[in-house]
Structure formats: structure tokens, C-alpha cells
Design a protein around this motif. Structure first.
Motif, short mmCIF file in Angstrom:
data_model
loop_
_atom_site.label_atom_id
_atom_site.label_comp_id
_atom_site.label_asym_id
_atom_site.label_seq_id
_atom_site.Cartn_x
_atom_site.Cartn_y
_atom_site.Cartn_z
N ALA A 1 18.70 10.75 26.34
CA ALA A 1 19.25 9.23 26.69
C ALA A 1 18.27 8.59 27.13
CB ALA A 1 20.58 9.71 27.78
N ASP A 2 18.59 7.44 27.10
CA ASP A 2 17.29 6.32 27.74
C ASP A 2 17.71 6.12 29.03
OD1 ASP A 2 16.04 4.77 25.06
OD2 ASP A 2 18.31 5.07 24.63
N PHE A 3 18.82 6.37 29.60
CA PHE A 3 19.19 6.45 30.78
C PHE A 3 20.19 7.54 31.14
CE2 PHE A 3 18.61 2.33 29.38
CZ PHE A 3 17.49 1.81 30.05
N TYR A 4 20.43 8.27 32.35
CA TYR A 4 21.42 9.25 32.57
C TYR A 4 21.62 8.94 34.27
CZ TYR A 4 23.94 13.46 32.44
OH TYR A 4 24.87 14.39 32.83
N PHE A 5 22.73 9.13 34.56
CA PHE A 5 23.10 8.90 35.98
C PHE A 5 24.15 9.86 36.45
CE2 PHE A 5 25.61 5.37 34.23
CZ PHE A 5 26.78 5.68 34.81
N GLY A 6 24.29 10.46 37.49
CA GLY A 6 25.24 11.58 37.81
C GLY A 6 25.33 11.56 39.18
N ASN A 7 26.54 12.04 39.79
CA ASN A 7 26.65 12.56 41.20
C ASN A 7 26.10 13.86 41.72
OD1 ASN A 7 27.78 9.72 41.74
ND2 ASN A 7 29.55 10.28 40.76
N LEU A 8 25.65 13.99 42.79
CA LEU A 8 25.41 15.46 43.22
C LEU A 8 26.54 15.68 44.21
CD1 LEU A 8 21.51 15.21 43.67
CD2 LEU A 8 22.86 16.14 41.87
N HIS A 9 27.17 14.82 44.71
CA HIS A 9 28.18 15.34 45.90
C HIS A 9 29.62 15.89 45.32
CE1 HIS A 9 30.06 11.30 44.93
NE2 HIS A 9 31.24 12.11 45.18
N LYS A 10 29.70 15.84 43.84
CA LYS A 10 30.98 16.46 43.53
C LYS A 10 30.85 18.12 43.26
CE LYS A 10 32.80 12.20 41.46
NZ LYS A 10 33.09 11.40 40.22
N TRP A 11 29.84 18.38 42.49
CA TRP A 11 29.81 19.73 42.11
C TRP A 11 28.45 20.62 42.53
CZ3 TRP A 11 34.42 21.58 41.04
CH2 TRP A 11 35.29 20.67 40.41
N CYS A 12 27.46 19.76 43.28
CA CYS A 12 26.24 20.28 43.75
C CYS A 12 26.26 20.41 45.24
CB CYS A 12 25.16 19.46 43.29
SG CYS A 12 24.56 19.71 41.72
N TYR A 13 27.37 20.02 45.65
CA TYR A 13 27.64 20.29 47.14
C TYR A 13 26.83 19.36 48.14
CZ TYR A 13 29.74 24.06 45.07
OH TYR A 13 30.68 24.96 44.25
N SER A 14 26.09 18.25 47.66
CA SER A 14 25.39 17.39 48.48
C SER A 14 26.26 16.44 49.15
CB SER A 14 24.26 16.55 47.63
OG SER A 14 24.67 15.53 47.08
N ALA A 15 25.68 15.56 49.97
CA ALA A 15 26.45 14.55 50.80
C ALA A 15 26.71 13.19 49.97
CB ALA A 15 25.47 14.04 52.00
N ARG A 16 27.84 12.75 50.30
CA ARG A 16 28.33 11.69 49.37
C ARG A 16 27.31 10.59 49.42
NH1 ARG A 16 33.40 11.24 47.93
NH2 ARG A 16 33.54 9.04 47.70
N GLY A 17 27.16 9.97 48.37
CA GLY A 17 25.99 8.64 48.15
C GLY A 17 24.86 9.36 47.75
N CYS A 18 24.68 10.67 47.19
CA CYS A 18 23.65 11.34 46.66
C CYS A 18 23.92 11.24 45.15
CB CYS A 18 23.50 12.56 47.34
SG CYS A 18 21.68 13.21 47.55
N SER A 19 22.77 10.95 44.35
CA SER A 19 22.97 10.96 42.87
C SER A 19 21.48 10.99 42.31
CB SER A 19 23.84 9.63 42.50
OG SER A 19 23.01 8.50 43.02
N ILE A 20 21.67 11.04 41.05
CA ILE A 20 20.52 11.22 40.18
C ILE A 20 20.43 9.95 39.48
CG2 ILE A 20 19.99 13.55 40.55
CD1 ILE A 20 21.22 13.91 37.55
N LEU A 21 19.39 9.44 38.86
CA LEU A 21 19.05 8.52 38.00
C LEU A 21 17.79 8.82 37.14
CD1 LEU A 21 19.58 5.68 36.77
CD2 LEU A 21 18.05 4.66 38.28
N TYR A 22 18.03 9.17 35.85
CA TYR A 22 16.90 9.40 35.07
C TYR A 22 16.71 7.99 33.86
CZ TYR A 22 14.39 11.01 31.02
OH TYR A 22 13.43 11.29 29.97
N VAL A 23 15.49 7.81 34.08
CA VAL A 23 15.16 6.73 33.21
C VAL A 23 14.04 7.21 32.28
CG1 VAL A 23 14.24 4.39 33.19
CG2 VAL A 23 15.80 4.94 34.88
N ASN A 24 14.17 7.19 30.89
CA ASN A 24 13.19 7.47 29.84
C ASN A 24 11.82 6.63 30.35
OD1 ASN A 24 11.65 7.22 27.58
ND2 ASN A 24 13.10 8.66 26.69
N PRO A 25 10.70 7.41 30.34
CA PRO A 25 9.53 6.64 30.55
C PRO A 25 9.28 5.41 29.92
CG PRO A 25 9.16 9.07 30.90
CD PRO A 25 10.56 8.76 30.27
#
Length: 163
Positions: free
Chosen positions: A79-103
Motif C-alpha cells: 500500500a502507499d499508506f497504511y494506518f492501524g490502531n495498536l490499542h485494540k488488539w495489541c494491548y497498548s494505550a489508547r491513542g497509540c497507532s501506526i502510520l506507514y508511508v511508502n518511502p
């Protein structure tokens, strides 16, 4: 894109996207769910992303429910861009997420909140935002380690099947 239920195959979803792309040739960006909520449909993004790219359409994947649910290799997904939450199924604190941007797009992406410090690296442009509480961010690596320590996706699958 219309999703007709019941979904009989992943090809049905791919064909729906293909129909949409062929009917609307001016599309510049496709936003695809990786896993829908609340229905939990796992989209075959590995088949959908190349269809978009073949037509010159950039792809942003909404992976809100994917981290911790499915194996993720963001570079392989393509994907050119990918974002996802870490608080739902990775047990992190709310507001924690990932953003991948193709270089190839990193010079085009900037945060809404900027700092007086100009940062050429994408990651640093998002980190240097003044007086922000970084507690959730600092906990994200511990959350991913915890998921791995309990056996990763395999142990979660076994645990969920017992409920």
C-alpha cells in the motif's frame, strides 16, 4: 464499492473493486479496509492493491482492526499508506497507532500540527510537536512485545476459540 452478502469468495470482493475502478476511471486514491468493523470481514488487500496500482490509483489501507489480528508486513502489503490502531488488539494505550508511508511518498506527508523545528525525516516530523504527552507512544513497543511474549496471534486465536 458495494459488498453483497453473503460473501462467497475473496474473488467476489476483488471483482467488486475491479467494477468500481472500471466505472470510475478518475479515481486517484482508494481507501480499503483491511478488516471491517463490526462485521469483521477480512479484505484480500494483497489482491486488491495491485489492481489499483495497475490503474494509477494510490492505496490507503484502513487497518484499524488488523494489528494483533493478522500478520502484518507493511512493505510486502504494497500500500502507499497504511494506518492501524495498536490499542485494540495489541494491548497498548489508547491513542497509540501506526502510520506507514511508502518511502516514495514520504516527502508529501506532513502532520497537521507542526513545530518550529523543521525535520526532513518523516518520523521526526510527527514526533516534534511541542508539549505532547508521549506516554502512549512509549508504551507501544512494550505492547507489541507483550503480544509476542504470550505467543502472538496463535495464542490469541486459541484463546478466542475457547470463549
Amino acid at each position: 464499492m458495494a459488498i453483497n452478502l453473503p460473501i462467497l469468495s475473496k474473488q467476489q470482493l476483488v471483482d467488486s473493486l475491479l467494477e468500481m475502478l472500471n466505472c470510475h476511471r478518475g479515481i486517484k486514491l482508494a481507501i480499503l479496509d483491511h478488516i471491517t468493523g463490526p462485521s469483521g470481514i477480512l479484505f484480500p488487500i494483497e489482491d486488491m492493491i495491485p489492481l489499483c496500482h495497475q490503474r494509477g490509483v494510490m492505496v490507503m489501507v484502513d487497518g484499524a482492526h488488523a494489528p494483533g489480528q493478522v500478520e502484518l508486513n507493511l512493505e510486502e502489503i504494497g500500500a502507499d499508506f497504511y494506518f492501524g490502531n495498536l490499542h485494540k488488539w495489541c494491548y497498548s494505550a489508547r491513542g497509540c497507532s501506526i502510520l506507514y508511508v511508502n518511502p516514495k511518498h514520504s516527502d508529501k506527508v506532513n502532520p497537521l500540527v507542526t513545530s518550529k523545528v523543521e525535520c526532513p525525516r518523516l518520523r521526526n516530523r510527527f514526533l516534534m510537536q511541542g508539549s505532547k504527552d508521549y506516554t502512549a507512544l512509549c508504551s507501544s513497543s512494550a505492547a507489541v512485545e507483550f503480544l509476542q511474549d504470550i505467543g502472538g496471534l496463535v495464542s490469541m486465536s486459541i484463546g478466542l476459540s475457547c470463549i
